[in-house]
Design a protein around this motif. Structure first.
Motif, PDB file in Angstrom:
ATOM      1  N   PRO A  80      13.582  -2.319  10.321  1.00 34.01           N
ATOM      2  CA  PRO A  80      12.770  -3.467  11.005  1.00 34.01           C
ATOM      3  C   PRO A  80      11.615  -2.627  10.522  1.00 34.01           C
ATOM      4  O   PRO A  80      10.822  -3.938   9.436  1.00 34.01           O
ATOM      5  N   GLY A  81      11.591  -1.693  10.833  1.00 37.49           N
ATOM      6  CA  GLY A  81      10.274  -0.807  10.216  1.00 37.49           C
ATOM      7  C   GLY A  81      10.520  -1.711   7.954  1.00 37.49           C
ATOM      8  O   GLY A  81       8.991  -1.631   8.126  1.00 37.49           O
ATOM      9  N   GLY A  82      11.130  -0.667   7.663  1.00 36.21           N
ATOM     10  CA  GLY A  82      11.465  -1.089   5.752  1.00 36.21           C
ATOM     11  C   GLY A  82      11.373  -2.945   5.875  1.00 36.21           C
ATOM     12  O   GLY A  82      10.727  -2.705   5.112  1.00 36.21           O
ATOM     13  N   ILE A  83      11.773  -3.371   6.801  1.00 37.90           N
ATOM     14  CA  ILE A  83      11.161  -5.329   6.783  1.00 37.90           C
ATOM     15  C   ILE A  83      10.041  -4.955   6.484  1.00 37.90           C
ATOM     16  O   ILE A  83       9.724  -5.996   5.255  1.00 37.90           O
ATOM     17  N   LEU A  84       9.950  -4.980   7.044  1.00 41.46           N
ATOM     18  CA  LEU A  84       8.051  -5.344   7.924  1.00 41.46           C
ATOM     19  C   LEU A  84       7.671  -4.850   6.184  1.00 41.46           C
ATOM     20  O   LEU A  84       6.849  -5.365   5.934  1.00 41.46           O
ATOM     21  N   ALA A  85       6.800  -3.817   6.182  1.00 37.48           N
ATOM     22  CA  ALA A  85       6.715  -2.518   5.192  1.00 37.48           C
ATOM     23  C   ALA A  85       7.716  -3.825   3.721  1.00 37.48           C
ATOM     24  O   ALA A  85       6.472  -3.942   2.649  1.00 37.48           O
ATOM     25  N   SER A  86       8.499  -4.365   3.431  1.00 39.61           N
ATOM     26  CA  SER A  86       8.535  -4.859   2.191  1.00 39.61           C
ATOM     27  C   SER A  86       8.076  -6.418   1.874  1.00 39.61           C
ATOM     28  O   SER A  86       7.645  -6.572   1.254  1.00 39.61           O
ATOM     29  N   LEU A  87       7.749  -6.705   3.508  1.00 40.18           N
ATOM     30  CA  LEU A  87       7.026  -7.457   3.440  1.00 40.18           C
ATOM     31  C   LEU A  87       5.529  -7.511   2.804  1.00 40.18           C
ATOM     32  O   LEU A  87       5.137  -8.532   2.699  1.00 40.18           O
ATOM     33  N   LEU A  88       4.695  -6.906   3.639  1.00 38.14           N
ATOM     34  CA  LEU A  88       4.196  -6.145   2.852  1.00 38.14           C
ATOM     35  C   LEU A  88       3.186  -5.662   1.520  1.00 38.14           C
ATOM     36  O   LEU A  88       2.727  -6.132   1.071  1.00 38.14           O
ATOM     37  N   VAL A  89       4.515  -4.825   1.506  1.00 39.27           N
ATOM     38  CA  VAL A  89       4.188  -4.979  -0.128  1.00 39.27           C
ATOM     39  C   VAL A  89       4.148  -6.056  -1.378  1.00 39.27           C
ATOM     40  O   VAL A  89       3.959  -5.807  -2.460  1.00 39.27           O
ATOM     41  N   ALA A  90       4.680  -7.563  -0.990  1.00 38.73           N
ATOM     42  CA  ALA A  90       4.756  -8.236  -1.551  1.00 38.73           C
ATOM     43  C   ALA A  90       3.259  -9.192  -1.547  1.00 38.73           C
ATOM     44  O   ALA A  90       2.998  -9.845  -2.352  1.00 38.73           O
ATOM     45  N   LEU A  91       2.541  -9.100  -0.948  1.00 39.30           N
ATOM     46  CA  LEU A  91       1.275  -9.100  -0.466  1.00 39.30           C
ATOM     47  C   LEU A  91      -0.034  -8.594  -1.833  1.00 39.30           C
ATOM     48  O   LEU A  91      -0.595  -8.928  -2.080  1.00 39.30           O
ATOM     49  N   SER A  92       0.348  -6.877  -1.348  1.00 38.40           N
ATOM     50  CA  SER A  92      -0.732  -6.353  -1.854  1.00 38.40           C
ATOM     51  C   SER A  92       0.140  -4.936  -2.858  1.00 38.40           C
ATOM     52  O   SER A  92       1.038  -4.719  -1.352  1.00 38.40           O
ATOM     53  N   PRO A  93      -0.346  -4.128  -3.815  1.00 40.63           N
ATOM     54  CA  PRO A  93       0.334  -2.858  -3.320  1.00 40.63           C
ATOM     55  C   PRO A  93      -0.375  -1.527  -3.092  1.00 40.63           C
ATOM     56  O   PRO A  93       0.662  -0.320  -3.493  1.00 40.63           O
ATOM     57  N   VAL A  94      -0.522  -1.528  -1.867  1.00 39.84           N
ATOM     58  CA  VAL A  94      -0.921  -1.000  -1.133  1.00 39.84           C
ATOM     59  C   VAL A  94      -0.565  -0.495  -0.734  1.00 39.84           C
ATOM     60  O   VAL A  94      -0.151   0.636   0.750  1.00 39.84           O
ATOM     61  N   ALA A  95       0.871  -1.316   0.272  1.00 33.51           N
ATOM     62  CA  ALA A  95       2.116  -1.296   1.021  1.00 33.51           C
ATOM     63  C   ALA A  95       2.943  -0.052   0.287  1.00 33.51           C
ATOM     64  O   ALA A  95       4.120  -0.121   0.422  1.00 33.51           O
ATOM     65  N   THR A  96       2.629  -0.206  -0.684  1.00 38.78           N
ATOM     66  CA  THR A  96       3.742   0.481  -2.021  1.00 38.78           C
ATOM     67  C   THR A  96       4.377   1.634  -1.445  1.00 38.78           C
ATOM     68  O   THR A  96       5.391   2.040  -1.125  1.00 38.78           O
ATOM     69  N   PRO A  97       3.722   3.047  -1.039  1.00 38.15           N
ATOM     70  CA  PRO A  97       3.558   3.940  -0.170  1.00 38.15           C
ATOM     71  C   PRO A  97       4.584   3.904   1.184  1.00 38.15           C
ATOM     72  O   PRO A  97       5.232   4.785   1.190  1.00 38.15           O
ATOM     73  N   ALA A  98       3.918   3.157   2.298  1.00 35.11           N
ATOM     74  CA  ALA A  98       5.353   2.635   3.615  1.00 35.11           C
ATOM     75  C   ALA A  98       6.331   2.352   2.971  1.00 35.11           C
ATOM     76  O   ALA A  98       7.012   2.876   2.949  1.00 35.11           O
ATOM     77  N   VAL A  99       6.689   1.610   1.842  1.00 32.88           N
ATOM     78  CA  VAL A  99       7.798   0.423   2.055  1.00 32.88           C
ATOM     79  C   VAL A  99       8.457   1.784   1.008  1.00 32.88           C
ATOM     80  O   VAL A  99       9.922   1.900   1.207  1.00 32.88           O
ATOM     81  N   SER A 100       7.559   2.877  -0.337  1.00 34.31           N
ATOM     82  CA  SER A 100       8.500   3.970  -0.491  1.00 34.31           C
ATOM     83  C   SER A 100       9.442   5.242   0.937  1.00 34.31           C
ATOM     84  O   SER A 100      10.453   5.161   0.576  1.00 34.31           O
ATOM     85  N   PHE A 101       8.537   5.253   1.407  1.00 29.00           N
ATOM     86  CA  PHE A 101       8.560   5.799   2.632  1.00 29.00           C
ATOM     87  C   PHE A 101       9.555   6.313   3.112  1.00 29.00           C
ATOM     88  O   PHE A 101      11.133   6.387   3.856  1.00 29.00           O
ATOM     89  N   ALA A 102       9.695   3.827   3.468  1.00 25.04           N
ATOM     90  CA  ALA A 102      10.653   3.601   4.037  1.00 25.04           C
ATOM     91  C   ALA A 102      12.078   3.507   4.083  1.00 25.04           C
ATOM     92  O   ALA A 102      12.861   3.638   4.214  1.00 25.04           O
ATOM     93  N   VAL A 103      11.837   3.249   2.131  1.00 26.28           N
ATOM     94  CA  VAL A 103      13.489   3.732   1.633  1.00 26.28           C
ATOM     95  C   VAL A 103      14.045   4.760   1.940  1.00 26.28           C
ATOM     96  O   VAL A 103      14.759   5.402   2.425  1.00 26.28           O
ATOM     97  N   LEU A 104      13.174   5.876   1.836  1.00 27.64           N
ATOM     98  CA  LEU A 104      13.659   7.606   1.838  1.00 27.64           C
ATOM     99  C   LEU A 104      13.632   7.895   3.341  1.00 27.64           C
ATOM    100  O   LEU A 104      15.126   8.431   3.436  1.00 27.64           O
ATOM    101  N   PHE A 105      12.919   7.484   4.383  1.00 26.01           N
ATOM    102  CA  PHE A 105      13.629   8.183   5.488  1.00 26.01           C
ATOM    103  C   PHE A 105      15.012   7.504   6.268  1.00 26.01           C
ATOM    104  O   PHE A 105      15.815   8.100   6.671  1.00 26.01           O
ATOM    105  N   THR A 106      14.859   5.991   5.459  1.00 23.02           N
ATOM    106  CA  THR A 106      16.473   4.906   6.070  1.00 23.02           C
ATOM    107  C   THR A 106      17.585   5.819   5.174  1.00 23.02           C
ATOM    108  O   THR A 106      18.757   6.011   6.405  1.00 23.02           O
TER     109      THR A 106
END
Length: 386
Positions: free
Chosen positions: A69-95
């Motif tokens: 769920p956290g990764g999906i939320l970060a993916s939605l945020l990265v669609a809005l702004s590139p500032v969420a890229t570190p968060a979604v990258s962390f989500a992919v690696l951690f998952t």
């Protein structure tokens, strides 16, 4: 790790520290991305980027507790702004590190989709959209592969540690079993040695007690038997106890001396000196040809037979018969009148049980019974290789 919640695998304090450190690290990356995105952006975009940055930072602890769920939320945020890229990258690696591959693939595909949407309405200057999408896909794929490899390596290390623990436990169990077997062997040795010597002492002392008017030379002979038997009992007890001091269960235990078939004449002489009537029918010549294991076992069988006769039929004659040949085996028979009221199928004592175990270890067998003739029969057969 398995599908269990990651947070419960660490103590509360360590879990809190891990979440705080990860959030702080991703926060620094988000701040750097926010600074780069807002340098030349419109005020509306700046406000959006700040809001997305705050939301992405808040999503980091959620990713560590519920990665998908956290990764999906970060993916939605990265669609809005590139500032969420570190968060979604962390989500992919951690998952990928802490969840099965299918769930990690879902987060990676969601992050790629979010980056694709972001590139459509906020393209990167000087970089075609196709190349942008290819780079983001490659980046998320690399994070997915890295995390999956780390998870597999962690599982392998845990499996090896578990195998090492099991091997150590099995080794400890084998050592414990070896020590228990050695203690049982020592217990049989102590029973055989002490029972024989003490029965000789009892027989000699009984002769002195009930025949105080015996000639002085008979009394002196009985006292000599008592002294000799006590001295030999102490020596043999020392030899048996010495085995207890050997801490290595794999080390071969030495048999005390004088415990083979060639020493039967001495054993019979001691019994006769204590007042026991023993008749020997020995058709084996020479006895030194008998294998050592069979000889030691035969010695113990005869010793136990004479001891039982002194204990249960004191003063009664004992007949000992030995026969056999290489290839046919060694046969031992001990006969003595059974005590009054003895049941034909009476239970065996610890000495007879020990003899059965000894004979079985040597590949032979021991039987005992009270026959119709009123005699106690102890029969044994031991293998004698040609």
């Amino acid at each position: 790790m398995n599908s269990a919640t990651w947070g419960f695998r660490l103590p509360r304090t360590r879990r809190t520290v891990a979440v705080a450190v990860s959030t702080a690290g991703i926060g620094i990356l988000i701040a750097s991305a926010l600074f780069g995105a807002t340098r030349s952006a419109a005020p509306a975009s700046v406000r959006l980027d700040v809001a997305v940055a705050v939301a992405a930072l808040a999503a980091v602890p959620l990713v560590m507790v519920r990665p998908v769920p956290g990764g999906i939320l970060a993916s939605l945020l990265v669609a809005l702004s590139p500032v969420a890229t570190p968060a979604v990258s962390f989500a992919v690696l951690f998952t990928a590190q802490h969840r099965p591959f299918r769930r990690a693939l879902t987060v990676a595909l969601a992050g790629t989709a979010g980056a694709a949407v972001q590139g459509m309405w906020r393209p990167v200057r000087g970089l075609p959209y196709g190349w942008w999408l290819l780079l983001m896909t490659a980046a998320f794929g690399a994070l997915l592969g890295w995390g999956t490899w780390a998870r597999a390596r962690h599982a392998l290390v845990e499996a090896l540690r578990d195998r090492a623990r099991r091997a150590e436990q099995e080794q400890e169990l084998r050592v414990a079993e070896a020590r228990a077997a050695e203690r049982n062997r020592i217990a049989r040795e102590m029973h055989d040695v002490l029972a024989h010597r003490l029965s000789l002492l009892a027989a000699a002392a009984g002769a002195m007690e009930y025949r105080p008017d015996a000639p002085p030379e008979r009394l002196s002979a009985a006292a000599g038997v008592i002294r000799t038997s006590a001295h030999q009992a102490l020596n043999e007890l020392r030899e048996v106890v010495a085995v207890l001091r050997n801490d290595d269960p794999d080390a071969p235990a030495d048999e005390p001396p004088g415990q083979n078939l060639a020493d039967l004449p001495r054993l019979v002489s001691e019994a006769r000196a204590a007042g026991q009537s023993v008749e020997v029918d020995d058709s084996i010549a020479p006895p030194v040809e008998i294998p050592p294991l069979a000889g030691r076992t035969a010695y113990r069988i005869v010793q136990e037979g004479l001891t039982n006769a002194r204990k249960h039929a004191d003063g009664q004659p004992v007949t000992l018969a030995l026969s056999g040949a290489p290839g046919a085996g060694l046969r031992i028979a001990v006969r003595n009148p059974a005590p009054p009221g003895a049941a034909p199928d009476r239970d065996a004592g610890s000495g007879l049980i020990g003899l059965a175990e000894r004979a079985a270890l040597a590949g032979g067998r021991v039987t005992h019974r009270v026959g119709d003739d009123g005699h106690f029969h102890l029969d044994a057969w031991l293998p004698w290789s040609a």
